[in-house]
Design a protein around this motif. Structure first.
Motif, mmCIF file in Angstrom:
data_model
loop_
_atom_site.group_PDB
_atom_site.id
_atom_site.type_symbol
_atom_site.label_atom_id
_atom_site.label_comp_id
_atom_site.label_asym_id
_atom_site.label_seq_id
_atom_site.Cartn_x
_atom_site.Cartn_y
_atom_site.Cartn_z
ATOM 1 N N GLU A 15 0.954 -1.227 0.081
ATOM 2 C CA GLU A 15 0.119 -0.341 0.075
ATOM 3 C C GLU A 15 0.959 1.306 -0.004
ATOM 4 O OE1 GLU A 15 -2.196 -0.580 3.196
ATOM 5 O OE2 GLU A 15 -3.601 -2.190 2.822
ATOM 6 N N PRO A 16 0.405 2.305 -0.532
ATOM 7 C CA PRO A 16 1.006 3.445 -0.784
ATOM 8 C C PRO A 16 1.707 4.357 0.691
ATOM 9 C CG PRO A 16 -0.932 3.868 -1.753
ATOM 10 C CD PRO A 16 -0.536 2.599 -1.242
ATOM 11 N N GLY A 17 2.787 4.386 0.664
ATOM 12 C CA GLY A 17 3.178 4.767 2.532
ATOM 13 C C GLY A 17 2.917 3.620 3.188
ATOM 14 N N GLN A 18 3.206 2.844 3.375
ATOM 15 C CA GLN A 18 3.045 1.457 3.819
ATOM 16 C C GLN A 18 4.834 1.305 4.483
ATOM 17 O OE1 GLN A 18 1.439 -2.057 2.669
ATOM 18 N NE2 GLN A 18 2.619 -3.210 3.590
ATOM 19 N N ALA A 19 4.578 0.851 5.952
ATOM 20 C CA ALA A 19 6.127 0.715 6.169
ATOM 21 C C ALA A 19 6.451 -0.795 6.721
ATOM 22 C CB ALA A 19 5.923 0.773 7.981
ATOM 23 N N GLN A 20 7.458 -0.730 6.158
ATOM 24 C CA GLN A 20 8.198 -2.175 5.838
ATOM 25 C C GLN A 20 7.505 -3.254 4.709
ATOM 26 O OE1 GLN A 20 7.923 -4.041 10.349
ATOM 27 N NE2 GLN A 20 9.479 -3.388 10.812
ATOM 28 N N LYS A 21 8.168 -2.044 4.328
ATOM 29 C CA LYS A 21 7.304 -3.346 2.665
ATOM 30 C C LYS A 21 7.437 -4.246 2.240
ATOM 31 C CE LYS A 21 5.494 0.862 0.358
ATOM 32 N NZ LYS A 21 5.494 2.021 -0.462
ATOM 33 N N GLU A 22 8.831 -4.393 2.791
ATOM 34 C CA GLU A 22 10.011 -5.977 2.119
ATOM 35 C C GLU A 22 9.267 -7.033 2.934
ATOM 36 O OE1 GLU A 22 11.597 -4.091 6.005
ATOM 37 O OE2 GLU A 22 10.948 -2.908 4.032
ATOM 38 N N MET A 23 8.652 -7.080 4.068
ATOM 39 C CA MET A 23 8.027 -7.873 4.967
ATOM 40 C C MET A 23 6.816 -8.765 3.772
ATOM 41 S SD MET A 23 8.213 -6.890 9.155
ATOM 42 C CE MET A 23 7.439 -8.606 9.652
ATOM 43 N N PHE A 24 5.904 -7.557 3.390
ATOM 44 C CA PHE A 24 4.344 -8.092 2.367
ATOM 45 C C PHE A 24 5.060 -9.125 1.549
ATOM 46 C CE2 PHE A 24 2.971 -5.314 6.004
ATOM 47 C CZ PHE A 24 2.131 -5.901 6.230
ATOM 48 N N HIS A 25 6.700 -7.610 0.631
ATOM 49 C CA HIS A 25 7.287 -7.801 -0.500
ATOM 50 C C HIS A 25 7.085 -9.866 -0.112
ATOM 51 C CE1 HIS A 25 8.147 -8.154 -4.629
ATOM 52 N NE2 HIS A 25 9.730 -8.734 -3.548
ATOM 53 N N ASN A 26 7.809 -10.088 0.548
ATOM 54 C CA ASN A 26 8.504 -11.141 0.978
ATOM 55 C C ASN A 26 7.798 -12.260 0.957
ATOM 56 O OD1 ASN A 26 11.074 -10.398 1.147
ATOM 57 N ND2 ASN A 26 11.811 -10.121 2.959
ATOM 58 N N GLU A 27 6.686 -12.090 1.979
ATOM 59 C CA GLU A 27 5.644 -12.983 2.556
ATOM 60 C C GLU A 27 4.505 -13.135 0.622
ATOM 61 O OE1 GLU A 27 2.572 -15.377 4.445
ATOM 62 O OE2 GLU A 27 4.976 -14.588 4.499
ATOM 63 N N ALA A 28 4.647 -12.485 0.633
ATOM 64 C CA ALA A 28 4.192 -13.218 -1.111
ATOM 65 C C ALA A 28 5.226 -13.679 -1.932
ATOM 66 C CB ALA A 28 3.976 -11.516 -1.700
ATOM 67 N N LEU A 29 6.741 -13.430 -1.684
ATOM 68 C CA LEU A 29 6.689 -14.247 -3.050
ATOM 69 C C LEU A 29 7.202 -16.121 -2.421
ATOM 70 C CD1 LEU A 29 10.306 -12.244 -3.313
ATOM 71 C CD2 LEU A 29 8.335 -12.655 -4.788
ATOM 72 N N ALA A 30 6.958 -15.408 -1.006
ATOM 73 C CA ALA A 30 7.228 -16.976 -0.511
ATOM 74 C C ALA A 30 6.069 -17.870 -0.920
ATOM 75 C CB ALA A 30 7.075 -16.947 1.102
ATOM 76 N N LEU A 31 4.891 -16.710 -0.584
ATOM 77 C CA LEU A 31 3.433 -18.067 -0.758
ATOM 78 C C LEU A 31 3.637 -18.434 -2.586
ATOM 79 C CD1 LEU A 31 1.026 -15.950 0.878
ATOM 80 C CD2 LEU A 31 1.993 -18.277 1.328
ATOM 81 N N LEU A 32 4.189 -17.129 -3.542
ATOM 82 C CA LEU A 32 4.201 -17.440 -4.646
ATOM 83 C C LEU A 32 5.885 -18.720 -4.606
ATOM 84 C CD1 LEU A 32 4.721 -14.416 -7.007
ATOM 85 C CD2 LEU A 32 3.011 -15.493 -7.317
ATOM 86 N N ASP A 33 6.425 -18.754 -4.358
ATOM 87 C CA ASP A 33 7.080 -20.485 -4.448
ATOM 88 C C ASP A 33 6.314 -21.497 -3.854
ATOM 89 O OD1 ASP A 33 9.695 -21.033 -4.726
ATOM 90 O OD2 ASP A 33 9.890 -21.370 -2.988
ATOM 91 N N ILE A 34 5.586 -21.172 -2.977
ATOM 92 C CA ILE A 34 4.422 -22.578 -3.235
ATOM 93 C C ILE A 34 3.804 -22.798 -3.654
ATOM 94 C CG2 ILE A 34 2.937 -23.535 -1.767
ATOM 95 C CD1 ILE A 34 4.043 -21.955 0.576
ATOM 96 N N ALA A 35 3.556 -21.718 -4.850
ATOM 97 C CA ALA A 35 2.739 -21.757 -5.479
ATOM 98 C C ALA A 35 2.411 -22.334 -6.736
ATOM 99 C CB ALA A 35 1.091 -20.926 -5.828
ATOM 100 N N THR A 36 4.123 -21.931 -7.656
ATOM 101 C CA THR A 36 3.682 -21.862 -8.519
ATOM 102 C C THR A 36 4.540 -23.319 -8.682
ATOM 103 O OG1 THR A 36 4.236 -19.719 -8.999
ATOM 104 C CG2 THR A 36 5.318 -20.659 -10.740
ATOM 105 N N GLN A 37 4.547 -23.328 -10.183
ATOM 106 C CA GLN A 37 4.848 -25.236 -10.242
ATOM 107 C C GLN A 37 4.722 -26.083 -8.911
ATOM 108 O OE1 GLN A 37 6.036 -26.009 -12.828
ATOM 109 N NE2 GLN A 37 5.298 -24.284 -14.068
ATOM 110 N N ALA A 38 3.639 -26.080 -8.247
ATOM 111 C CA ALA A 38 3.857 -26.366 -7.168
ATOM 112 C C ALA A 38 3.556 -28.076 -7.193
ATOM 113 C CB ALA A 38 2.000 -26.657 -6.597
ATOM 114 N N ALA A 39 4.557 -27.966 -6.515
ATOM 115 C CA ALA A 39 4.933 -30.063 -6.121
ATOM 116 C C ALA A 39 4.713 -30.304 -4.676
ATOM 117 C CB ALA A 39 6.149 -29.944 -6.894
#
Length: 167
Positions: A15-39
């Motif tokens: 979100e605009p002006g959000q603090a600690q954006k890297e935490m949300f970005h990293n969380e999204a990447l962790a979930l994408l890592d599970i979902a993409t080419q799921a095994a």
């Protein structure tokens, strides 16, 4: 998490002006890592493994316990930050290494060992929609004539199903 996550996988959005954006970005990447080419290692498991390796995933069963409690039928992935859970969507397919097969999520349930659709090999359809059954042979005075008729019916059905050629 943000107020409005992504609609399909519920990934956190920045979100605009959000603090600690890297935490949300990293969380999204962790979930994408599970979902993409799921095994996954295994499916329908209710107890988390004692010593999972980073990156390993499982399909949780219907009665999860311990760290997986309350996460029935979700994908569980072990990350350096602990367990991450992903809610599957209808149509999601996951490779299950233990079974060497795909699992399909549909109607809130995981199904294994089912195949949907048609099968094409080298551009030619070899399996299509299911046709009616071949009738049992009947009548006939000579066994040979009855056997030939049954074999002909089987061959005709195999052709209609696309399992053998017509030429």
């Amino acid at each position: 998490m943000t107020v409005l996550p992504t609609p399909r996988l519920a990934l956190p959005l920045l979100e605009p002006g959000q603090a600690q954006k890297e935490m949300f970005h990293n969380e999204a990447l962790a979930l994408l890592d599970i979902a993409t080419q799921a095994a996954v290692v295994a499916a329908m498991v209710d107890l988390p493994p004692a010593a999972p390796a980073t990156g390993q995933c499982w399909i949780i069963g219907a009665a999860p316990q311990d760290a997986w409690a309350g996460q029935a039928r979700k994908l569980a992935g072990w990350t350096e930050g602990g367990w991450r859970f992903l809610t599957p969507r209808d149509g999601m397919r996951v490779w299950v290494a233990a079974d060497q097969a795909l699992a399909l999520f549909s109607g809130g349930e995981w199904y294994q060992g089912r195949t949907y659709g048609r099968l094409f090999i080298e551009g030619r359809q070899v399996v299509g929609p299911r046709q009616s059954n071949v009738a049992e042979p009947s009548g006939g005075m000579t066994v040979d004539a009855e056997a030939r008729g049954a074999i002909s019916a089987v061959l005709q059905m195999l052709r209609q199903h696309g399992l053998i050629g017509t030429d």
